[in-house]
Design a protein around this motif. Structure first.
Motif, PDB file in Angstrom:
ATOM      1  N   SER A 116     -12.679  -2.563  17.002  1.00  0.00           N
ATOM      2  CA  SER A 116     -12.048  -3.811  17.415  1.00  0.00           C
ATOM      3  C   SER A 116     -10.994  -4.277  16.427  1.00  0.00           C
ATOM      4  O   SER A 116     -10.102  -5.040  16.774  1.00  0.00           O
ATOM      5  CB  SER A 116     -13.119  -4.901  17.579  1.00  0.00           C
ATOM      6  N   GLY A 117     -11.064  -3.835  15.184  1.00  0.00           N
ATOM      7  CA  GLY A 117     -10.088  -4.270  14.193  1.00  0.00           C
ATOM      8  C   GLY A 117      -8.840  -3.410  14.213  1.00  0.00           C
ATOM      9  O   GLY A 117      -8.816  -2.310  14.765  1.00  0.00           O
ATOM     10  N   THR A 118      -7.767  -3.907  13.655  1.00  0.00           N
ATOM     11  CA  THR A 118      -6.517  -3.156  13.564  1.00  0.00           C
ATOM     12  C   THR A 118      -6.368  -2.599  12.161  1.00  0.00           C
ATOM     13  O   THR A 118      -6.849  -3.186  11.197  1.00  0.00           O
ATOM     14  CB  THR A 118      -5.303  -4.056  13.884  1.00  0.00           C
ATOM     15  N   GLY A 119      -5.704  -1.450  12.049  1.00  0.00           N
ATOM     16  CA  GLY A 119      -5.522  -0.820  10.757  1.00  0.00           C
ATOM     17  C   GLY A 119      -4.600  -1.634   9.865  1.00  0.00           C
ATOM     18  O   GLY A 119      -3.603  -2.208  10.326  1.00  0.00           O
ATOM     19  N   GLY A 120      -4.915  -1.702   8.621  1.00  0.00           N
ATOM     20  CA  GLY A 120      -4.071  -2.421   7.679  1.00  0.00           C
ATOM     21  C   GLY A 120      -2.817  -1.625   7.327  1.00  0.00           C
ATOM     22  O   GLY A 120      -2.765  -0.401   7.501  1.00  0.00           O
ATOM     23  N   SER A 121      -1.773  -2.304   6.867  1.00  0.00           N
ATOM     24  CA  SER A 121      -0.528  -1.638   6.490  1.00  0.00           C
ATOM     25  C   SER A 121      -0.705  -0.944   5.144  1.00  0.00           C
ATOM     26  O   SER A 121      -1.537  -1.340   4.329  1.00  0.00           O
ATOM     27  CB  SER A 121       0.609  -2.656   6.409  1.00  0.00           C
ATOM     28  N   ASN A 122       0.091   0.116   4.934  1.00  0.00           N
ATOM     29  CA  ASN A 122       0.014   0.854   3.678  1.00  0.00           C
ATOM     30  C   ASN A 122       0.514  -0.012   2.522  1.00  0.00           C
ATOM     31  O   ASN A 122       1.479  -0.776   2.659  1.00  0.00           O
ATOM     32  CB  ASN A 122       0.857   2.125   3.753  1.00  0.00           C
ATOM     33  N   GLY A 123      -0.121   0.119   1.405  1.00  0.00           N
ATOM     34  CA  GLY A 123       0.318  -0.611   0.228  1.00  0.00           C
ATOM     35  C   GLY A 123       1.578   0.008  -0.378  1.00  0.00           C
ATOM     36  O   GLY A 123       1.954   1.142  -0.070  1.00  0.00           O
ATOM     37  N   LYS A 124       2.259  -0.736  -1.237  1.00  0.00           N
ATOM     38  CA  LYS A 124       3.488  -0.263  -1.868  1.00  0.00           C
ATOM     39  C   LYS A 124       3.159   0.720  -2.988  1.00  0.00           C
ATOM     40  O   LYS A 124       2.132   0.609  -3.653  1.00  0.00           O
ATOM     41  CB  LYS A 124       4.282  -1.442  -2.433  1.00  0.00           C
ATOM     42  N   SER A 125       4.080   1.689  -3.157  1.00  0.00           N
ATOM     43  CA  SER A 125       3.894   2.667  -4.227  1.00  0.00           C
ATOM     44  C   SER A 125       4.219   2.029  -5.569  1.00  0.00           C
ATOM     45  O   SER A 125       4.830   0.952  -5.644  1.00  0.00           O
ATOM     46  CB  SER A 125       4.799   3.878  -4.000  1.00  0.00           C
ATOM     47  N   ALA A 126       3.830   2.726  -6.632  1.00  0.00           N
ATOM     48  CA  ALA A 126       4.114   2.221  -7.970  1.00  0.00           C
ATOM     49  C   ALA A 126       5.620   2.132  -8.209  1.00  0.00           C
ATOM     50  O   ALA A 126       6.114   1.210  -8.871  1.00  0.00           O
ATOM     51  CB  ALA A 126       3.454   3.125  -9.014  1.00  0.00           C
ATOM     52  N   TYR A 127       6.394   3.106  -7.646  1.00  0.00           N
ATOM     53  CA  TYR A 127       7.853   3.075  -7.809  1.00  0.00           C
ATOM     54  C   TYR A 127       8.454   1.856  -7.115  1.00  0.00           C
ATOM     55  O   TYR A 127       9.318   1.164  -7.656  1.00  0.00           O
ATOM     56  CB  TYR A 127       8.470   4.354  -7.253  1.00  0.00           C
ATOM     57  N   GLU A 128       7.958   1.568  -5.897  1.00  0.00           N
ATOM     58  CA  GLU A 128       8.474   0.408  -5.168  1.00  0.00           C
ATOM     59  C   GLU A 128       8.182  -0.890  -5.915  1.00  0.00           C
ATOM     60  O   GLU A 128       9.021  -1.798  -5.962  1.00  0.00           O
ATOM     61  CB  GLU A 128       7.851   0.365  -3.766  1.00  0.00           C
ATOM     62  N   LEU A 129       7.022  -0.973  -6.510  1.00  0.00           N
ATOM     63  CA  LEU A 129       6.703  -2.161  -7.292  1.00  0.00           C
ATOM     64  C   LEU A 129       7.593  -2.257  -8.529  1.00  0.00           C
ATOM     65  O   LEU A 129       7.993  -3.363  -8.929  1.00  0.00           O
ATOM     66  CB  LEU A 129       5.228  -2.115  -7.716  1.00  0.00           C
ATOM     67  N   ALA A 130       7.921  -1.082  -9.128  1.00  0.00           N
ATOM     68  CA  ALA A 130       8.808  -1.099 -10.290  1.00  0.00           C
ATOM     69  C   ALA A 130      10.203  -1.594  -9.913  1.00  0.00           C
ATOM     70  O   ALA A 130      10.829  -2.365 -10.649  1.00  0.00           O
ATOM     71  CB  ALA A 130       8.882   0.301 -10.902  1.00  0.00           C
ATOM     72  N   VAL A 131      10.701  -1.140  -8.749  1.00  0.00           N
ATOM     73  CA  VAL A 131      12.020  -1.596  -8.275  1.00  0.00           C
ATOM     74  C   VAL A 131      12.011  -3.095  -8.031  1.00  0.00           C
ATOM     75  O   VAL A 131      12.961  -3.811  -8.381  1.00  0.00           O
ATOM     76  CB  VAL A 131      12.419  -0.828  -7.001  1.00  0.00           C
ATOM     77  N   GLU A 132      10.926  -3.593  -7.428  1.00  0.00           N
ATOM     78  CA  GLU A 132      10.823  -5.035  -7.176  1.00  0.00           C
ATOM     79  C   GLU A 132      10.850  -5.828  -8.480  1.00  0.00           C
ATOM     80  O   GLU A 132      11.263  -6.984  -8.507  1.00  0.00           O
ATOM     81  CB  GLU A 132       9.539  -5.353  -6.406  1.00  0.00           C
ATOM     82  N   ASN A 133      10.422  -5.184  -9.558  1.00  0.00           N
ATOM     83  CA  ASN A 133      10.386  -5.871 -10.846  1.00  0.00           C
ATOM     84  C   ASN A 133      11.600  -5.552 -11.717  1.00  0.00           C
ATOM     85  O   ASN A 133      11.574  -5.777 -12.926  1.00  0.00           O
ATOM     86  CB  ASN A 133       9.099  -5.518 -11.589  1.00  0.00           C
ATOM     87  N   GLY A 134      12.674  -5.004 -11.097  1.00  0.00           N
ATOM     88  CA  GLY A 134      13.930  -4.854 -11.822  1.00  0.00           C
ATOM     89  C   GLY A 134      14.343  -3.446 -12.173  1.00  0.00           C
ATOM     90  O   GLY A 134      15.435  -3.256 -12.720  1.00  0.00           O
ATOM     91  N   TYR A 135      13.548  -2.438 -11.878  1.00  0.00           N
ATOM     92  CA  TYR A 135      13.936  -1.067 -12.213  1.00  0.00           C
ATOM     93  C   TYR A 135      15.055  -0.623 -11.282  1.00  0.00           C
ATOM     94  O   TYR A 135      14.998  -0.817 -10.067  1.00  0.00           O
ATOM     95  CB  TYR A 135      12.734  -0.124 -12.088  1.00  0.00           C
ATOM     96  N   GLU A 136      16.124   0.045 -11.833  1.00  0.00           N
ATOM     97  CA  GLU A 136      17.309   0.388 -11.048  1.00  0.00           C
ATOM     98  C   GLU A 136      17.518   1.891 -10.904  1.00  0.00           C
ATOM     99  O   GLU A 136      18.458   2.318 -10.243  1.00  0.00           O
ATOM    100  CB  GLU A 136      18.554  -0.234 -11.699  1.00  0.00           C
ATOM    101  N   GLY A 137      16.680   2.715 -11.498  1.00  0.00           N
ATOM    102  CA  GLY A 137      16.873   4.159 -11.437  1.00  0.00           C
ATOM    103  C   GLY A 137      16.308   4.777 -10.171  1.00  0.00           C
ATOM    104  O   GLY A 137      15.705   4.108  -9.319  1.00  0.00           O
ATOM    105  N   THR A 138      16.507   6.105 -10.052  1.00  0.00           N
ATOM    106  CA  THR A 138      15.963   6.847  -8.921  1.00  0.00           C
ATOM    107  C   THR A 138      14.489   7.152  -9.145  1.00  0.00           C
ATOM    108  O   THR A 138      13.947   6.921 -10.238  1.00  0.00           O
ATOM    109  CB  THR A 138      16.731   8.165  -8.727  1.00  0.00           C
ATOM    110  N   VAL A 139      13.868   7.712  -8.095  1.00  0.00           N
ATOM    111  CA  VAL A 139      12.456   8.082  -8.222  1.00  0.00           C
ATOM    112  C   VAL A 139      12.279   9.135  -9.307  1.00  0.00           C
ATOM    113  O   VAL A 139      11.349   9.077 -10.122  1.00  0.00           O
ATOM    114  CB  VAL A 139      11.915   8.613  -6.881  1.00  0.00           C
ATOM    115  N   THR A 140      13.223  10.136  -9.334  1.00  0.00           N
ATOM    116  CA  THR A 140      13.139  11.197 -10.339  1.00  0.00           C
ATOM    117  C   THR A 140      13.246  10.625 -11.743  1.00  0.00           C
ATOM    118  O   THR A 140      12.502  11.009 -12.662  1.00  0.00           O
ATOM    119  CB  THR A 140      14.247  12.230 -10.104  1.00  0.00           C
TER     120      THR A 140
END
Length: 226
Positions: free
Chosen positions: A136-160
């Motif tokens: 009856s419940g719906t699946g939850g959305s995937n959480g953000k990756s560590a890289y995505e969280l780093a970008v949100e906190n100001g990181y400007e480089g690529t994943v590599t």
């Protein structure tokens, strides 16, 4: 109401109802659980002759199943306690609730009555309910990756570049250990000696060697023949 106190494996009945055949959900047993029954799932087993019904208790008051009140006879009850994992912990003695007396009013045929849910049926219903609830419940959305969280906190480089940044710098070389201490010289052994053979066992060569050694100390052997 019939009242029963349960202390570990013993049952004590303090009051009894008059039992008459044919009653449906009108006669009950009140249980009072004492020592040893905390946190256990409790099942009451009612038996009259060949009729037996096990009821999983959801409260301390349990209607006597109509199946064991169909006909006259001796009505017994016992209880068992199990853990949440189904492991049997306690099992009481059988206690005689009373004699079920015949009744002319017991005319309703058994086929017209709804069966008392047995403990197994109760557990099956619970499992089915859990299955129904699981979808009856719906699946939850995937959480953000560590890289995505780093970008949100100001990181400007690529994943590599970000992955490379996770590698730390080489550590400082450790200092050399102190040299070991030289070992001590061993003690000198005792001087050996040349064993002297027993004269009785001298060979001709031994005798010749001794004669030459003696003569060499007194005479220049090279001059003996002159």
């Amino acid at each position: 109401m019939t009242k029963i106190s349960i202390n570990k494996t013993s049952l004590q009945i303090s009051s009894r109802d008059t039992l008459a055949a044919g009653n449906v959900n009108s006669l009950s047993v009140g249980f009072r659980f004492l020592d040893g029954w905390d946190r256990l799932a409790k099942t009451a087993i009612f038996k009259n002759g060949s009729n037996s019904v096990s009821v999983l208790l959801d409260s301390d008051i349990c209607p006597i199943p109509w199946e064991v009140l169909q006909e006259a006879g001796e009505l017994y009850v016992s209880l068992r306690g199990t853990t949440s994992g189904g492991e049997l912990v306690l099992c009481t003695e059988n206690a005689l609730i009373g004699n079920v007396k015949p009744s002319l009013a017991a005319a309703i045929v058994a086929e017209q009555r709804e069966a008392t849910p047995d403990v197994i049926d109760t557990l099956v219903d619970d499992v089915e309910q859990l299955k129904n609830n699981s979808g009856s419940g719906t699946g939850g959305s995937n959480g953000k990756s560590a890289y995505e969280l780093a970008v949100e906190n100001g990181y400007e480089g690529t994943v590599t570049e970000w992955l490379a940044s996770l590698k730390g710098e080489d550590g400082i070389n450790g200092t050399d250990g102190a040299n070991g201490i030289n070992g001590h010289d061993g003690a000198d052994g005792e001087n050996g000696y040349t064993p002297v053979r027993d004269v009785d066992y001298w060979t001709d060569a031994d005798k010749e060697y001794i004669v030459n050694e003696v003569l060499s100390n007194f005479v220049d052997v090279s001059e003996v023949g002159a």
